[in-house]
Enzyme design. Structure first.
Site, PDB file in Angstrom:
ATOM      1  N   GLU A 116      43.726 -26.064  19.528  1.00  0.00           N
ATOM      2  CA  GLU A 116      44.260 -27.299  18.979  1.00  0.00           C
ATOM      3  C   GLU A 116      45.472 -27.041  18.096  1.00  0.00           C
ATOM      4  OE1 GLU A 116      40.440 -30.214  19.182  1.00  0.00           O
ATOM      5  OE2 GLU A 116      40.627 -29.028  17.383  1.00  0.00           O
ATOM      6  N   CYS A 129      50.676 -27.381  12.380  1.00  0.00           N
ATOM      7  CA  CYS A 129      49.587 -26.432  12.128  1.00  0.00           C
ATOM      8  C   CYS A 129      49.209 -25.804  13.470  1.00  0.00           C
ATOM      9  CB  CYS A 129      48.419 -27.206  11.520  1.00  0.00           C
ATOM     10  SG  CYS A 129      46.963 -26.202  11.222  1.00  0.00           S
ATOM     11  N   CYS A 136      37.040 -18.302  16.630  1.00  0.00           N
ATOM     12  CA  CYS A 136      37.257 -17.431  15.486  1.00  0.00           C
ATOM     13  C   CYS A 136      36.014 -16.581  15.290  1.00  0.00           C
ATOM     14  CB  CYS A 136      37.511 -18.275  14.238  1.00  0.00           C
ATOM     15  SG  CYS A 136      38.052 -17.321  12.810  1.00  0.00           S
ATOM     16  N   CYS A 143      33.009 -23.818   8.231  1.00  0.00           N
ATOM     17  CA  CYS A 143      34.137 -24.091   9.140  1.00  0.00           C
ATOM     18  C   CYS A 143      33.655 -24.312  10.564  1.00  0.00           C
ATOM     19  CB  CYS A 143      35.129 -22.930   9.094  1.00  0.00           C
ATOM     20  SG  CYS A 143      36.540 -23.166  10.197  1.00  0.00           S
ATOM     21  N   CYS A 370      41.329 -30.057   8.135  1.00  0.00           N
ATOM     22  CA  CYS A 370      41.039 -28.625   7.964  1.00  0.00           C
ATOM     23  C   CYS A 370      39.600 -28.306   8.330  1.00  0.00           C
ATOM     24  CB  CYS A 370      41.192 -28.203   6.512  1.00  0.00           C
ATOM     25  SG  CYS A 370      42.780 -28.528   5.826  1.00  0.00           S
TER      26      CYS A 370
END
Ligand code: SAH
Length: 409
Positions: A116, A129, A136, A143, A370
């Site tokens: 994304e 961004c 990850c 997150c 975020c």
């Protein structure tokens, strides 16, 4: 020094599928790599420098993808280039526009994987961004991206390609001969704050950012590029010397005990080591501060004592503290701190002499805020039991289905 990312047992590192076309993509090659590729394809050595510059300008300054549009190259040479090369950026699969103008792109890269990219327009700037990895490996417990199982590094071309595809979508390729100033550009700032840990993919990120900063490339000042890291200590010095961009650190806790759970990489590189590397970061000054990101989690890291410890930790470092109200996602094991608490925390930091802006969540309605990024089509995800276990939280209640009870979804 090379770094091996800690890989959560559930994470699978997937090799990149070979590119289907046998023609090489020119996007993302360093100047040296581009030149070497041109020579291999038959460009005479003495012309290679000139060709490199011409191609670089067509690709990064004018946004051209078709060799036939490169009017300062002879027809035969264009045909030769077409035989050997392509100019490709990742493909936009979906674009979602938030009520606040934020745009989220779901982007497909080679092998069918998705990342994304988020564009955030503000009054005095436009920030893109971008992502550095699919998924990850860090497994930070708050997150969303860390709950994705599949992980693969992006290539330099896929990283710089995200800037190019956003420029396509925003219609921002400058007219020939016109170079808008940074401040008036739609994309004036780049933040490496999307999916992935940029310092676990150092070389590709570096090469992509070199292109973004090059005066004949995307031409953005190094001060308008911010790389965010959870603190891969050995790579921080390299970021300073080989990229030279601004640094943001995902701190989120002021004691090793808490940071070990929130940001598990802290077990490998504890707070003291991290701060030693930060104090040595080149060019630190009031105009080039380190940003500390601090997610506000209710009753976890948001007390006055936390704020005071934070101030103590950063003492002597030119710094700005970005307080991020926690953004929830399906199954997230934390809550956002109350607004009064966030303000009280911000006040303590501010009174100690540091800017402490509270980051207004942008694009929440489209899950672009975020920590909410995660390709929607990525089905292989951890369940809420695994998430809670990693966060060191009690096991969530199991949903018991009684006979004849309505289905629970
Ligand atoms: N891996 C890098 C780049 C990601 S940046 C890093 O850790 O810095 C994304 C930022 O959003 C990080 O500071 C991350 O800690 C923060 N974040 C992650 N999940 C969040 C959430 N649910 N709410 C608010 N911020 C979050």
């Amino acid at each position: 020094m090379s770094v091996t990312p800690p890989i959560a047992p559930e994470a699978m590192l997937i090799p990149r599928k070979p590119v289907v076309s046998d023609r090489q993509n020119l996007v993302g090659l360093t100047r040296e790599q581009l030149r070497a590729a041109l020579v291999t394809a038959g460009t005479p050595d003495r012309q290679s420098k000139m060709r490199e510059v011409q191609l670089w300008q067509w690709i990064y300054q004018k946004g051209v993808r078709d060799f036939d549009a490169m009017t300062n190259l002879a027809k035969e040479y264009r045909a030769r280039l077409k035989e050997h090369f392509v100019i490709e950026v990742p493909e936009i699969v979906t674009r979602t526009v938030s009520a606040d103008g934020t745009r989220k792109y779901l982007v497909r890269i080679a092998g069918g994987h998705e990342v994304e990219v988020v564009y955030i327009p503000e009054e005095d700037r436009g920030t893109l961004c971008i992502s550095s990895q699919v998924g990850c490996t860090l497994t930070c417990t708050f997150c969303h991206t860390g709950t994705q199982r599949l992980v693969r590094n992006l290539t330099a071309g896929e990283i710089v390609g995200q800037i190019m595809l956003a420029r396509d979508d925003l219609g921002e390729w400058p007219e020939p001969g016109r170079h808008p100033k940074d401040e008036t550009r739609l994309i004036s700032n780049i933040v490496l704050m999307g999916m992935g840990e940029p310092l676990y993919n150092f070389e590709a990120v570096r090469d992509a950012m070199q292109i973004a900063m090059d005066g004949e490339g995307i031409s953005l000042s190094r001060r308008r590029i911010t790389l965010s890291t959870c603190g891969v200590v050995p790579e921080i010095a390299r970021t300073g010397s080989e990229i030279g961009c601004m640094l943001a650190i995902s701190l989120h806790a002021t004691t090793n005990e808490l940071r070990n759970t929130l940001v598990p990489i802290n077990r490998k590189y504890p707070i003291a080591q991290l701060f030693e590397a930060l104090r040595a970061y080149p060019k630190l000054s009031n105009s080039e501060r380190i940003t500390f990101e601090y997610v506000m989690l209710k009753d976890v890291n948001d007390s006055d004592a936390d704020a005071r410890r934070l101030v103590k930790l950063i003492e002597g470092i030119p710094a700005k503290i970005n307080l991020i109200p926690f953004n929830e996602w399906p199954g997230s094991p934390y809550e956002r701190s109350d607004w009064d608490r966030i303000e009280a925390f911000a006040n303590i930091v501010y009174k100690a002499g540091y800017a402490s802006p509270i980051r207004t969540p942008r694009g929440e309605d489209i899950m672009a805020a975020c920590g909410q990024l995660k390709s929607a089509t990525e089905r292989s995800r951890k369940n809420r039991f695994q998430i809670a276990a990693e966060a060191g939280l009690p096991e969530p209640e199991r949903i018991v289905r009684r006979p004849n009870a309505p289905d629970v979804h």
